[in-house]
Write an enzyme that holds these catalytic residues in place. Sequence first.
Site, short mmCIF file in Angstrom:
data_model
loop_
_atom_site.label_atom_id
_atom_site.label_comp_id
_atom_site.label_asym_id
_atom_site.label_seq_id
_atom_site.Cartn_x
_atom_site.Cartn_y
_atom_site.Cartn_z
N GLU A 36 10.71 16.45 -94.29
CA GLU A 36 10.66 17.18 -93.02
C GLU A 36 10.83 18.69 -93.18
O GLU A 36 11.15 19.39 -92.22
CB GLU A 36 11.68 16.61 -92.03
CG GLU A 36 11.39 15.17 -91.68
CD GLU A 36 12.42 14.54 -90.76
OE1 GLU A 36 13.59 14.95 -90.82
OE2 GLU A 36 12.06 13.64 -89.99
N GLU A 60 7.51 8.36 -90.40
CA GLU A 60 8.76 7.68 -90.04
C GLU A 60 8.67 7.17 -88.61
O GLU A 60 8.60 7.95 -87.67
CB GLU A 60 9.97 8.63 -90.13
CG GLU A 60 10.33 9.09 -91.51
CD GLU A 60 11.59 9.95 -91.52
OE1 GLU A 60 12.34 9.92 -90.51
OE2 GLU A 60 11.83 10.63 -92.53
#
Length: 893
Positions: free
Chosen positions: A495, A561
Amino acid sequence: MRIPLFFKVLKPKLPFNLFFFLLLSCSYCAVNAQNSYELSAGWKCAPAGNIKNDGYQLSEINFSTADWMPATVPGTVLTTLLNNKKIPDPFFGMNNEQIPDIYKTGAEYYTYWYIKDFTEPAAKSLDQVFLNFRGVNYSCDVYLNGHKLNKSIQEGMFLRYTYNITPFLAKDGSNRLAVLVHPPNFVGNPNGGQGGDGTIARNVGLQYTAGWDWIQPVRDRNTGIWDKVTIQKTGAVRITDAHIVTLVPGIRVPEGPQNPALIKVSAELSNPTSGIIRGILRYELDGKILSKSVVLKPRSIQAINFNDYTLENPRLWWPNGYGPQNLYNIKLQFFAGAGNLSDQQSLKIGVRQLQTEWNDHTESRQLEVNGQKIFIKGGNWIISDAMLRLSDLRYDAEIRFHRDMNLNLIRVWGGAMIERPEFYQACDKYGILVFQDLWGSGDCNGRWQDPMKLDDQWTRRKYPDDHGLFLRSAEDQIKMVRNHASLAIWCGGNEITPPEDILLALRDTILPRLDDTRWFVDYSNSDSMSRNVTGGNGDGPYGIQPLSVFWEHKTFAFNSEVGSVGMGDYESLKRFIPAGHMDPPLYDQATGKARIDQVWDYHKYIGYDTSIDKYGKATGAEDFAFKAQLVNYDQYRGLVEGFSAHMWDWYTGVIIWKTQTPWTAMRGQMYDYYLDPNAGLYGLHNGSEPVHVMYNPVNGMVMVANNTFKARRSMMLVIKAYDMAGKDSLLTQVFVDIGPATVKKYLSLKNVIDGLAAKEGIFLSLQLLDTDKKPITENLYWLADNTGSYPGLQKMKKSELMCKAKYLKPGKVEVTLHNDQHNVLAFFNRFSLINADTRTRLLPVFYSDNYVTVLPGEEKKIIIDYQPRADLPLPQVSVKGWNFPEQVITITK
């Protein structure tokens, strides 16, 4: 535009002034060397604060270690303390709170000396002996027989180190190794934030050890000699860092003769002697031997490239569900002088080629193998064991579970590590592609403002402190795993990208030089993966979702995710929750809050909220945990079906957060830490089938997903509804076809099905039959009434299911389930292979299916696969279902 993931590999010449450092301290990639053995048993250790002697004295063979503690190597300080019963099991209850945390004790508390005595005679002639470390956390000094091997401290969790110990071996063969291991430089405050206060990320190491939303802090931050230590013996010349590249041009299918593939082989040869060495470097592949004459200068490392080899009619490697996982053995050897074998490596390779292409329709990138696009169905992976108790057998079991879920990719999350070669070997074996993050996460590395963090975002954005160490570590670990067929994607971090200088070095220099055959993603939810939701990419949602969300809410086209719940059943809970804390959560719908036992909360319980009550108020922890399995199954089947329903239209891939846990957490797992599967695994096993029939609960559409390269013709689609008494209604029966790698809608039965389910719910059975009337795929849904609850399930009569178990061969049992035509459904039956004496489950065990429903008039066979043990009696099989009280079955031979 399709981007081929192969360019010419450049091997720059090694500057001479770096040679000596690399000879002693360089990374290595020795697999099955000519004579190599592991130093694992017989280690001893002691806290450094208790020892007044230095490493020169400690590494003398006559120094007494009689009062030192047996040490676990590979392992961590915490593992050693646990194995010596100095601390309680940190995975049970709230024992972790009884263990001193390094943030409070100071680093010296977990700074340890390790000593190992071993027998190795002095080398003869030009022979060489090397000491190899595959991983030490975080820094160390190394001594052998009164000599210090490293001129400066060996630092970095993710660097392999090699020492040429030939000059330091004792003449009588009795040697002593002493290693002083220091914890990470920055241990971080475990203040409850993601990665604690974030400063753990100033190291080049693990971030989860300061705590995360799925784990409590690891008290020693995994200090120790955590990976393998080996002694390797060679002749004058040593093979290092072999590199195998396979090219498979064109669009291939798994069956039939194949056009040739191209094999590119290179290796580095090290000559630590003072003389010129002449010899032959050769490799053997598929019965063919290719060789090259080599002249090596004194004290040099030289890169050797073979001419490209054309492999005729290759047996190709494919991801799980698309074709076989063929592997070739390659043996690389160097013969010096008159044909004396100096060194050799044996590797297993899969012949395949990876490509990536931007899909203009989905506005996302897609992955291709051997010219065929692969719809990614993956799981996020943290690490196998939070205390780094890694093993070949555990890796094999965990990757096999992912194969059994019908997944084809694992993403290794960036707060952990580049996984070990044994992990990759299992992924090669089972056809699981790997999306490998490098170290870093947006939580610690400054993507978001966070009051829990010590430093501001600008400071955290520059983590780690030593960028050079990060890059050296990346180079080393890339070399360690780059020959594995399963490795598909390199990723800069979780991320967030690494700092700009690191990112540019990785993207523009290191990967083009060392491994340009893979897709490099700058960070895990990068815009380069997907650009179709609010102009960018992302991840989520997390937690329980209405099934309609998975089917009808368009999320990120390559979602790295997305997840839900995942607690285990009662047998799983008993392994880590004390009996006095077996109180299930009580959810108050009016306030939207739940009362949760402190141990459940400590183990990161994530709420099931109203989902349990729809099946009837839980009567206790056992009932709660069983009903949670219904939710697990439904959630994960619905998730993967929802994405599959829109493959190549909305999506090119989905990766579930997460499929495993390295700690006794109560969320995000398809099997628990002890390798006991829950129903989520079998929900995925069903929903991810290569050919799968499914029902959209929003619009009533019946669909088929075909994740193979073959068209399927003349299949009979049979749709039936069953009421709670077992009475069936044939809704339709029609022949259908479907093309390869596609999903197809057939018909909607929403009004009919909603009407049948309105009062107390129904069962909906979908089947695809082949021309022999045998099931290709079948799927059973339990549908709620018009209020969203399941009152009919609560009124079901007891099943009269007949069960028998037959011994097939050692480690394999067949269970047959038969349900009489006039009986009710035998709903949601869990099988467990159990110890016949203790009635506890044997683990790990692999089931061809589980949480199985048997329709009236139906017979099903389940295969159970396990590792037999000579010290145990023949096991038994436990069967327990929603409307079937537990029955223990004796296995007949």
